[in-house]
Design an enzyme around this catalytic site. Structure first.
Site, PDB file in Angstrom:
ATOM      1  N   ARG A  48       5.214 -12.547   9.743  1.00 18.57           N
ATOM      2  CA  ARG A  48       5.882 -11.253   9.514  1.00 18.57           C
ATOM      3  C   ARG A  48       7.257 -11.273  10.137  1.00 18.57           C
ATOM      4  NH1 ARG A  48       1.900  -7.307   8.639  1.00 18.57           N
ATOM      5  NH2 ARG A  48       3.260  -5.534   8.932  1.00 18.57           N
TER       6      ARG A  48
ATOM      7  N   GLU B 298       0.871  -1.173   0.000  1.00 21.29           N
ATOM      8  CA  GLU B 298       0.000   0.000   0.000  1.00 21.29           C
ATOM      9  C   GLU B 298       0.915   1.232   0.000  1.00 21.29           C
ATOM     10  OE1 GLU B 298      -2.781   0.288   3.269  1.00 21.29           O
ATOM     11  OE2 GLU B 298      -3.419   2.283   2.618  1.00 21.29           O
TER      12      GLU B 298
ATOM     13  N   LYS C 269       4.079   0.751   9.854  1.00 28.26           N
ATOM     14  CA  LYS C 269       4.170   1.988   9.075  1.00 28.26           C
ATOM     15  C   LYS C 269       3.581   3.166   9.830  1.00 28.26           C
ATOM     16  CE  LYS C 269       2.918   0.127   4.962  1.00 28.26           C
ATOM     17  NZ  LYS C 269       2.562   0.074   3.542  1.00 28.26           N
TER      18      LYS C 269
HETATM   19  P1  ATP Z   1       1.681  -2.145   8.236  1.00 28.87           P
HETATM   20  O1  ATP Z   1       0.863  -3.137   8.983  1.00 28.87           O
HETATM   21  O2  ATP Z   1       2.932  -1.724   8.916  1.00 28.87           O
HETATM   22  O3  ATP Z   1       0.886  -0.987   7.702  1.00 28.87           O
HETATM   23  P2  ATP Z   1       1.308  -3.611   5.849  1.00 28.87           P
HETATM   24  O4  ATP Z   1       1.418  -5.074   5.936  1.00 28.87           O
HETATM   25  O5  ATP Z   1      -0.054  -3.040   5.816  1.00 28.87           O
HETATM   26  O6  ATP Z   1       2.201  -2.930   6.967  1.00 28.87           O
HETATM   27  P3  ATP Z   1       1.725  -3.316   3.069  1.00 28.87           P
HETATM   28  O7  ATP Z   1       2.222  -2.160   2.307  1.00 28.87           O
HETATM   29  O8  ATP Z   1       0.293  -3.682   2.920  1.00 28.87           O
HETATM   30  O9  ATP Z   1       2.079  -3.065   4.595  1.00 28.87           O
HETATM   31  O10 ATP Z   1       2.644  -4.580   2.794  1.00 28.87           O
HETATM   32  C1  ATP Z   1       2.918  -5.090   1.520  1.00 28.87           C
HETATM   33  C2  ATP Z   1       3.300  -6.528   1.646  1.00 28.87           C
HETATM   34  O11 ATP Z   1       4.437  -6.663   2.504  1.00 28.87           O
HETATM   35  C3  ATP Z   1       2.180  -7.346   2.232  1.00 28.87           C
HETATM   36  O12 ATP Z   1       2.031  -8.526   1.475  1.00 28.87           O
HETATM   37  C4  ATP Z   1       2.635  -7.630   3.632  1.00 28.87           C
HETATM   38  O13 ATP Z   1       2.149  -8.864   4.052  1.00 28.87           O
HETATM   39  C5  ATP Z   1       4.158  -7.607   3.507  1.00 28.87           C
HETATM   40  N1  ATP Z   1       4.763  -7.177   4.766  1.00 28.87           N
HETATM   41  C6  ATP Z   1       4.539  -6.028   5.428  1.00 28.87           C
HETATM   42  N2  ATP Z   1       5.222  -6.007   6.588  1.00 28.87           N
HETATM   43  C7  ATP Z   1       5.898  -7.179   6.662  1.00 28.87           C
HETATM   44  C8  ATP Z   1       6.777  -7.769   7.626  1.00 28.87           C
HETATM   45  N3  ATP Z   1       7.107  -7.137   8.753  1.00 28.87           N
HETATM   46  N4  ATP Z   1       7.291  -8.987   7.356  1.00 28.87           N
HETATM   47  C9  ATP Z   1       6.974  -9.623   6.219  1.00 28.87           C
HETATM   48  N5  ATP Z   1       6.154  -9.128   5.282  1.00 28.87           N
HETATM   49  C10 ATP Z   1       5.613  -7.928   5.488  1.00 28.87           C
HETATM   50 MG    MG Z   2      -1.503  -3.592   4.361  1.00 22.52          MG
END
Ligand code: ATP
Ligand code: MG
Length: 569
Positions: free
Chosen positions: A267, A42, A277
């Site tokens: 994660r 995102e 984020k």
């Molecule tokens: P946040 O919860 O911090 O907002 P998010 O998962 O919503 O992070 P996205 O931009 O949606 O962030 O993530 C893009 C991809 O990266 C998704 O498929 C997510 O599962 C993966 N991802 C995000 N954070 C991690 C992490 N700490 N470890 C592994 N994969 C991750």
């Molecule tokens: Mg997300």
């Protein structure tokens, strides 16, 4: 000055359960043996080291099985998304070493199709327009232990729903007054299945679709359909989406469109930092750091600026593996990978961080010479260089003690030590500041027979010091970093505290008067070096200029993390 040795570009994916599933599918000819994955960020922040795990997994599988990995921006929320984030994400994925080719997609490009899907579900009696407010919906939803209550608007006719949904799209209703919801099961044990919202009204401009829409689809309604549209074979996401999988499946089944499979993995959490984020954004907006690319940030942009290599990050992602169980990986492991990579690659130079002047009384004044120094013993192709030596040099202040404890083997009155690539010197006397008592100058004699650093009579010294010639040295700024948080897991917050209370006040120490060898006048921004005995350093990509270098310490040479964790710093 020699530049860096090449890194190892090959990926060597270790076995993991997702790879095993994909390999099995390929073997069985599922999806015609094709592997199509996607990385779906995102664009509401910069990518961090957690994303690197997902990128390495998704792009790594595509490479290994000769498939492809799409880069898809999951841009369904107009309020938090910006072009700056889109640009940074593309830059960071490329920097990590991956390429989506022409397969760049935006969920917002599917808004028309998603809208059609929504009408389709309405016509099938599988979706309805609901007038409950968000607060009311929360009350109706029930809890983990109690079933929810059906919305009073649930039994509207398909025609009525279609009419209302079209009017929602046309902008007739203000934000928050209506939603489109899937009609599933308010008594489901899985809260995600209790008539989830598919669309909400937001009269907001979107960074790509502008003002075309005032209704926006929810993540769950968008994600599976986007996967379907792109023909994804393996939709890999993190564990928190496990409970959303039934909904992912429900939408695709009800719509009767191509149905990819979703797989979940744990994660990445890493010690002494935060990866949410929301929290990273707070650090940026409230100016705890200089920006998303502050070298202390766990973002890829921050790590790049700090001097981490993409090879080290990819190696780290291999080492941590892919499982289903949450864990907290020690930051020391990432630093280990950085050291391991830079040890082979970074040319070695001498730089004195906290200079102390040494005068070699028996070295002729006004004279100098050039000495041979090896650029990188781990990489012979890096060759050697000449470094100037003269009567006055700088050594590291901590390498001299007037009154040392037993275990101190470096320079002290009456003792002989080696100057790297130069001579043995012996301390004869010191000059002190009469006011403070601080040693301002150390006087030594040198033994001309030890040129190059060895005594022909075989006598030994216990220490070898780095140094720079005072007359030739170049002044440099050096920024030293320590872990950004003092607590191993700053996400575990004690009562009455905030995660920002755990920020390490010494996470950045700036030294303005370092002295480095003259070859570093040519240091290009972004180039990396080992300063002998002091660690790995990178010329800052924003602030370093040829002739006026600014270095970030990437990592120390030895693992002092353990010491730090024990509170011994
Ligand atoms: P946040 O919860 O911090 O907002 P998010 O998962 O919503 O992070 P996205 O931009 O949606 O962030 O993530 C893009 C991809 O990266 C998704 O498929 C997510 O599962 C993966 N991802 C995000 N954070 C991690 C992490 N700490 N470890 C592994 N994969 C991750
Ligand atoms: Mg997300």
């Amino acid at each position: 000055m020699k530049t860096e040795a090449p890194g190892n570009p090959t990926l060597n994916p270790p076995p993991n359960f997702i790879r095993a599933i994909v390999a099995e599918d390929v073997k069985n000819g599922k999806n015609d043996g094709k592997v199509i994955t996607r990385f779906p960020p995102e664009p509401n922040g910069y990518l961090h080291i957690g994303h690197a795990k997902s990128i390495c997994l998704n792009f790594g599988l595509a490479q290994e099985f000769k498939g492809r990995c799409n880069l898809r921006f999951d841009d369904t929320n107009p309020s938090k998304e910006e072009q700056e984030y889109v640009d940074s994400i593309m830059e960071d994925v490329r920097w990590l070493g991956f390429d989506w080719g022409e397969h760049l997609y935006y969920a917002s490009d599917y808004f028309d199709m998603l809208y059609e899907f929504a009408e389709d579900l309405i016509k099938k009696g599988r979706a309805f327009v609901c007038d409950l407010t968000f607060e009311q919906m929360r009350e109706y939803r029930g809890t983990l232990t109690e079933p929810g209550k059906e919305s009073p608007f649930r039994n509207r006719t398909a025609d009525e729903n279609l009419d209302l949904f079209r009017r929602m799209r046309a902008g007739e209703f203000p934000d928050g007054t209506k939603t489109l919801r899937a009609k599933i099961d308010m008594s489901s044990g899985n809260v995600n299945m209790r008539d989830p919202v598919m669309y909400r009204i937001k009269h907001e401009e979107h960074h790509r679709s502008g003002n075309k829409w005032c209704i926006y689809p929810m993540y769950d309604f968008t994600h599976g359909e986007s996967d379907s549209i792109e023909g994804i074979t393996h939709s890999i996401c993190t564990m928190e989406y496990e409970d959303h999988r039934p909904l992912y499946d429900w939408y695709l089944d009800e719509l009767g469109i191509y149905h990819p499979r979703q797989y979940e993995f744990a994660r990445l959490n890493i010690s002494h930092t935060v990866l949410s984020k929301r929290r990273l954004l707070k650090l940026v907006t409230e100016k705890y750091v200089s920006g998303w690319s502050d070298p202390r940030m766990p973002t890829l942009a921050g790590m790049r600026r700090r001097g981490y290599t993409p090879e080290a990050i990819r190696r780290f992602c291999e080492l941590i593996g892919v499982g289903k169980k949450d864990s907290l990986v020690d930051m020391g492991m990432l630093e280990f990978c950085v050291r391991e990579d830079l040890n082979k690659r970074a040319p070695r130079v001498m730089g004195v961080l906290r200079p102390l002047k040494v005068v070699i009384d028996n070295y002729p004044a006004g004279q100098g010479e050039l000495l041979d120094a090896i650029n990188n013993p781990e990489y012979p192709d890096a060759g050697s260089r000449k470094i100037p030596f003269s009567r006055e040099i700088y050594i590291e202040r901590e390498d001299f003690m007037e009154d040392p404890p037993k275990q101190f083997y470096r320079l002290t009155p009456g003792r002989e030590v080696r100057l790297r690539y130069a001579y043995f010197i012996k301390c004869e006397s010191v000059v002190k500041d009469p006011a403070t008592g601080e040693v301002t100058e150390v006087h030594c004699t040198y033994d001309p027979a030890t040129r190059g650093g060895d005594a022909p009579d075989g006598r030994k010294v216990k220490a070898t010091l780095h140094w720079v010639s005072a007359a030739h040295a170049l002044k440099a700024e050096v920024r030293l970093y320590e872990s950004f948080f003092t607590k191993a897991n700053p996400n575990e917050i004690e009562d009455g505290k905030e995660f920002t209370d755990y920020i390490n006040p010494e996470s950045l120490v700036v030294l303005k008067s370092c002295m480095v060898e003259p070859s570093l006048a040519e240091a290009q921004p972004g180039s990396r070096y080992q300063f002998e005995r002091m660690g790995y350093f990178c010329a800052d990509i924003a602030d370093s200029k040829p002739g006026a270098p600014v270095f970030n310490r990437i990592v120390t040479l030895k693992d002092d993390w353990v010491k730090f964790q024990k509170g011994g710093k």
